[in-house]
Design an enzyme around this catalytic site. Structure first.
Site, short mmCIF file in Angstrom:
data_model
loop_
_atom_site.label_atom_id
_atom_site.label_comp_id
_atom_site.label_asym_id
_atom_site.label_seq_id
_atom_site.Cartn_x
_atom_site.Cartn_y
_atom_site.Cartn_z
N CYS A 67 -2.60 5.51 5.68
CA CYS A 67 -2.87 6.93 5.44
C CYS A 67 -3.66 7.53 6.62
CB CYS A 67 -3.56 7.12 4.10
SG CYS A 67 -3.24 8.76 3.41
N HIS A 123 0.02 4.38 0.40
CA HIS A 123 -0.97 3.33 0.14
C HIS A 123 -0.29 2.08 -0.44
CE1 HIS A 123 -4.68 5.78 0.64
NE2 HIS A 123 -3.81 6.76 0.43
N GLU A 179 -1.42 -0.79 -0.69
CA GLU A 179 -2.39 -1.65 -1.41
C GLU A 179 -2.35 -1.43 -2.92
OE1 GLU A 179 -3.08 0.92 0.51
OE2 GLU A 179 -4.91 1.99 -0.08
N1 GLN Z 1 -7.43 12.74 4.88
C1 GLN Z 1 -6.06 12.44 5.11
C2 GLN Z 1 -5.13 13.39 4.37
O1 GLN Z 1 -5.51 14.04 3.45
C3 GLN Z 1 -5.77 10.99 4.74
C4 GLN Z 1 -5.95 10.69 3.29
C5 GLN Z 1 -6.02 9.21 2.99
O2 GLN Z 1 -6.29 8.41 3.88
N2 GLN Z 1 -5.84 8.86 1.74
O3 GLN Z 1 -3.98 13.47 4.70
#
Ligand code: GLN
Length: 537
Positions: free
Chosen positions: A383, A509, A511
């Site tokens: 992310c 994600h 994970e």
């Molecule tokens: N802050 C970033 C976004 O909103 C990444 C979010 C995250 O790592 N879950 O896109």
């Protein structure tokens, strides 16, 4: 089919005794006996969901398939049971009050005074019973957050009292307490457990089973003493001694016959003997590694044990799959700069840059990524970690001027990561990100295809920003390709470097989908790549 059975797990004496793990272990054993089980967490805080909490408060925010931002215990439930949870599996006081107040505003209480009992408790009971409503589950195991005696958990305990009264043997209460060892006296002490059960009794709830968390073995005499003082059968006093890993707990609970005690009390047949062969094989591989690797994990909350819980657990699963011990070395992103990066990352066999929000620590993450790219060290960016990899490439390979994500620098000349179209008008913070599972198509002939071995995947998301498609071509031409795309919304979901042994960034994600029964392929391949990188050195 007989009626759904409701099991409640409360906690006493201290927090952090492992209610989530005990609940998940019981669920695992019942599942292995052939029952269908789901787990639910009730959180007494007033936030509507933990999405707006920072990790210092309750650790990681876990995301379900259907896009609920939930307590991290739901992650344990999924990792143990290998079945997905949903919105209904996590309830907070905020959610309960929100529903009751909205109902009041619609006039649905027809002039009644709206009160904690019965209106709040009815809403709590409704949320618990929703999971059993379609008779999909033989057992609903509900974990009540906090410790008995907390003011904020009172309505939940009251709801349990009412359900026990209404449901008789279809409802059961397990109380998890601490039996501390006093070194100076050389003894285990049962008094805190007695007091904790008394507190429950004052609230009208008699536990059926007491699970005692302890550092030392409980003697027969101690078990009898706890049984006598707490009105339970001696066989209902279950020892939960400290173990090497949380994944030992189901086996320990099988040994202690927790599942049999529950089935007996609820007048349910034993079912087939829980074999847990695959689970045991996983534990064997986990405990008998043939190699080891060190992964540098870069984030701004690395000092917190629970901030990246699902990532740590995904490494346990992937490590076992590779029969390799994965040592995760936490590295604070703010500590990294061009001067410190080399020393901080010396000796790591892989680098993971964690998810996150806001600008703190961003430059350190970008430095770590440059180091991974230039030194051909396996890299996984999740992310925000993927977004930083895109920024790093724009700055150091493409040599573009003033490159950034607009989350960090709204006026950047080259906004290679930008807010998603649908997010531009969003002003409310709670539950408004791109959340939950979305499909992603994998491009043939890429590392992503090698890893997933499938054209179509589905992964969970939690973000507002995205790769800016205006830059797709110049990135591709310079060697950073988009290897996973959400075709419907034309969003880049995976990037990778063509000229690197293993460099992958994912907007989602992975994970959240790694379980004991099904370790996530990205983590499995990442650990394998780290292993190979180590061998080469
Ligand atoms: N802050 C970033 C976004 O909103 C990444 C979010 C995250 O790592 N879950 O896109």
């Amino acid at each position: 089919m007989s009626a759904t059975k409701y099991v409640f797990v409360t906690g006493g004496v201290a927090s952090s005794l492992g209610k989530g793990i005990i609940s998940a272990s019981l669920a695992k054993l019942l599942q292995a006996r052939g029952y269908s089980v789901t787990l639910q967490k009730l959180d007494p805080y007033i936030n509507v969901d933990p999405g707006t909490l920072n990790p210092y408060e309750h650790g990681e925010c876990y995301v379900t398939e259907d896009g609920a931002e939930t307590d991290l215990d739901l992650g344990h439930y999924e990792r143990f049971l290998n079945t997905p949870t949903s919105q209904a599996n996590n309830v907070t006081t905020g959610k309960i009050y929100q529903a009751v107040i909205e109902k009041e505003r619609r006039g649905e209480y027809l002039g009644e005074t709206v009160q904690v009992i019965p209106h709040i408790t009815d809403e709590i009971k409704r949320r618990i019973k929703i999971l059993g409503a379609d008779n999909d589950f033989d057992f609903v195991i509900t974990e009540i957050g906090g410790t008995v005696g907390d003011i904020e958990s009172l309505p939940y305990i009251e709801a349990v009292r009412q359900m026990r009264w209404e449901m008789g043997t279809n409802c059961l209460v397990i109380h998890l307490t601490l039996v501390p060892y006093l070194a100076a006296a050389g003894e285990l002490k049962t008094k805190p457990t007695q007091h904790s059960v008394k507190t429950l009794l004052e609230q009208g709830v008699q536990p059926d089973i007491i699970v005692c968390r302890t550092e030392r073995q409980l003697s027969e005499g101690m078990r009898n003493k706890i049984a006598l003082f707490c009105n339970v059968d001696p066989t209902s006093v279950i020892e939960s001694i400290d173990v090497e890993t949380i994944y030992d707990v189901p086996l320990m609970m099988r040994e202690e016959r927790l599942d049999l005690e529950v089935l007996d009390k609820m007048r349910m047949p034993e079912g087939v003997k829980p074999e847990l062969k695959k689970w045991e094989a996983f534990l064997f591989r986990h405990k008998n590694p043939k190699s080891n690797v060190t992964i540098g994990m870069i984030g701004k909350y690395v000092e917190l044990k629970d901030a990246y819980k699902s990532i740590s657990e995904a490494f346990v699963h992937a490590g076992a799959e590779n029969q390799c011990k994965v040592k995760v070395k936490p590295i604070h992103s703010e500590s990294l700069s061009p001067e410190t990066v080399e020393e901080a990352l010396a000796g790591v066999d892989g680098i993971l840059v964690a998810p996150g929000f806001g600008s703190r620590g961003i430059e350190g993450k970008i430095e770590a990524i440059r180091f991974a790219r230039e030194n051909k060290i396996p890299f996984l960016g999740i992310c925000l970690g993927m977004q930083c990899a895109v920024v790093e490439f724009g700055r150091n390979v493409l040599k573009l001027e003033d490159v950034n994500s607009t989350e960090v620098q709204s006026e950047a000349l080259n906004p290679v990561i930008d807010i998603m179209e649908g997010q531009k008008e969003v002003t409310m913070k709670g539950g408004t990100m791109r959340l939950g599972a979305y499909p992603c198509s994998i491009v043939k002939g890429t590392k992503a295809m090698e890893i997933y071995q499938r054209d179509e995947i589905s992964e969970r998301h939690r973000h507002r920003y995205e790769f800016n498609n205006k830059y797709l071509d110049i990135y591709r031409n310079a060697g950073m390709i988009a290897s996973g795309i959400n075709q419907k919304d034309d969003l880049v979901e995976i990037v990778e470097l063509t000229d690197h042994p293993w460099f992958v960034g994912v907007q989602f994600h992975p994970e959240f989908k790694s379980t004991v029964a099904s370790p996530h392929p990205l983590f499995v391949h990442f650990v394998d790549a780290a292993n190979k990188c180590k061998e080469k050195k």
